[in-house]
Design a protein around this motif. Sequence first.
Motif, short mmCIF file in Angstrom:
data_model
loop_
_atom_site.label_atom_id
_atom_site.label_comp_id
_atom_site.label_asym_id
_atom_site.label_seq_id
_atom_site.Cartn_x
_atom_site.Cartn_y
_atom_site.Cartn_z
N ARG A 228 51.18 33.99 41.60
CA ARG A 228 50.47 35.25 41.74
C ARG A 228 49.38 35.13 42.83
NH1 ARG A 228 48.92 38.93 36.51
NH2 ARG A 228 51.11 39.34 35.59
N THR A 229 48.89 36.32 43.46
CA THR A 229 47.96 36.15 44.31
C THR A 229 46.74 37.39 43.93
OG1 THR A 229 49.68 35.97 45.86
CG2 THR A 229 47.33 36.75 46.53
N TYR A 230 45.76 36.68 43.92
CA TYR A 230 44.44 37.46 43.45
C TYR A 230 43.48 37.71 44.61
CZ TYR A 230 46.15 36.37 38.69
OH TYR A 230 47.18 36.26 37.61
N ALA A 317 43.35 46.88 46.32
CA ALA A 317 44.22 45.96 46.32
C ALA A 317 45.18 46.64 47.34
CB ALA A 317 45.00 45.88 44.88
N ILE A 328 48.70 41.95 46.55
CA ILE A 328 47.69 41.69 45.49
C ILE A 328 48.22 42.09 44.08
CG2 ILE A 328 45.18 42.06 44.67
CD1 ILE A 328 45.61 40.37 47.26
N ASP A 329 48.20 41.00 43.11
CA ASP A 329 48.63 41.32 41.77
C ASP A 329 47.36 41.66 40.86
OD1 ASP A 329 51.35 40.41 41.92
OD2 ASP A 329 50.65 38.40 42.62
N GLY A 330 46.06 41.24 41.51
CA GLY A 330 45.08 41.61 40.61
C GLY A 330 43.83 41.53 41.41
N VAL A 422 37.91 43.67 36.18
CA VAL A 422 39.24 43.17 36.68
C VAL A 422 40.18 44.28 36.72
CG1 VAL A 422 38.84 41.00 35.95
CG2 VAL A 422 39.87 42.50 34.53
N PHE A 424 44.63 44.52 37.34
CA PHE A 424 45.82 44.03 37.19
C PHE A 424 46.98 44.85 37.52
CE2 PHE A 424 43.41 41.01 34.97
CZ PHE A 424 43.47 39.72 35.56
#
Length: 630
Positions: A228-230, A317, A328-330, A422, A424
């Motif tokens: 994952r990429t945040y 994102a 971007i995952d989150g 946050v 997601f």
Amino acid sequence: SVQHHGNLLTDQRWDRDRGDSPAEVVLTMTGFGGKAVAVGATAVIGLSSLTPGNAWASDHLNERSIPDLPWSIMAGAVEAIDFLATPVMGVGDVMVDVSEWAPPLAPVGHVVGLVGQALPVTADALRLIDRVAHIEVNLESVSQPGQPASWQLPELPLIEGEVSAVTSGVDLIIDRLIETAECECLPFGLNERLQAGLPQAIDTSNALDTYSPLVPVLNELTGYEGSRTYLMVIGNQAEMRPSGGAPLYSVLITADNGRITLADKGLTSTHFFPPMNRPVTWTSEEDNPYFSDNPRTEPFVNAGRHPDFSISGAELAAAFEAGGHPAIDGVIYIDMTFLEGLMQLTGPLSVEGMGVVDSTNLAIQLLDNAYDETDSKAANAKRQEANDRLVETLLDRLQGGLPALPTLEKLSEATDGRHLQVWFGDSASQSVFDELSWTGRLVVPTDADWLAWYTQSGNPSKTDIQQYRSVMREVVVEGSQARVSTDFVITNANEPNDDPTIDERRGYQATWMRTATVIYLPSGATDVQVLGLENAEVAPLPGVRQSADLMIDASGQRFLRFSGWIPPLDRASIRIAYSLELDDSTSYSVVMEPQAAFTAYEATVGVHGSLGNERRGPLPVEEQTILTFP
């Protein structure tokens, strides 16, 4: 048997059938066997005479209170008392039975029985409190020289074991602990020690209940079920957006098989979107009235215009990816208020270029002092270097570990005030954090009035650190009808600049505020009127659906928007009014929403008419707050 109590959360179990001596057992568990056994011997002598009729014995024992020892040592001492006093305690039930036909023995049987039940619970409680107090949030560094900072997080089974152990301990003991603390039957000041630890045990139980939904998704979030990429953005509250401070510093984070890596970090404007916040074009799946077009073309720092972070997170994102960066995952939003709370746990940090930074001066350093120099390439580079060093120093300190319970408390405070939010991309993770109220979702109440208003900086400046807001709401209730009038006031506390070469309205030395204000309305509001404006004018968004001069959000919520210049040491004010049908004519309630500004706005609410005459406030709205009258 003794092996079933006092050891809920330890593997150092013992059984009197093994033949262990009390001294050996206590030494194994606490390292202070001699003192604990001495206490136990005193207890055996004293407990035999501890009856309601023997006040001298009770006072005498409590005068000999145990010193303020660590909880773990106290637990071992209590276990020794219980072991040595078992011959006395073991007849407690018999004495209670005997007291039914021998009333003079009833006090003795009652007290002995109570103490016999209380000592095991006391040992369990002390050990549980000690266990919780020593659980830490640790980051195990696996960084390689010359490579980005990385940490390894454990897989879910290891975390589940720790959480399960503590949860079972709390579940087994919390009710019995309350009963024991209230019995006032323990010598040596143990009642007072239990009562002192009871709030911590309750807080632990509440924290476990609150954060338990996270456990099932931890493997997924930490990359054990696919990388994952945040994107973590640090909101600068000297330049506000409705969703929080402008995202002027960004950190790219990857998660792969539990390895968390800071892949990239730096100023949003010059590091990720050079030369200076260049615009990007992105397509959004969300219907967002704060953008007139889709695809949108804006600088990344303006993507968080919507006060609902479940919408703004998606915009951030998409805008970040449109700048040529990874998908971007989150998105994780934090700000200076969150960092101040974190630094209350880490303690002061020595940062080159900033000096000693702590929770009392962090905002001054980053939101005020950092912009004393002109907006030049050299000044920007210097500021970026100092920010990078601060992030690196803070991460180094975090590797030393933080106490778990205070950390969870800081997280709760931050999310309550939307200083941590946050988003997601996958619905499963988003729903879990929705349940925790971490997503900054804006939901209109269906059974109450609503106070939800947000400001946005409209000029490239950092004046909002000196922005102070207040609201005065007056409600006249007659039966089931309420007439609500509200004054919204925004004060610019910046001092005027006497340097004629400085642009008072743009740049880091600006003192004027260009402020847009968005005011949401409850769903049942009718006859909405704008009654007065000062340094503000109605400023509808282009292309947004309107109904009776009100704009309509994507979710059907109605809102008003105003904008204007506020001179230094001056203010803007907006007065609106509307009518509201109350579901219950015997009460009036209002839900007040926070904005993640550095200084919370203050609200005063007065209710008059058939519900009486009552006023509350001013009170800071640091989290969602509900007032009910009468």
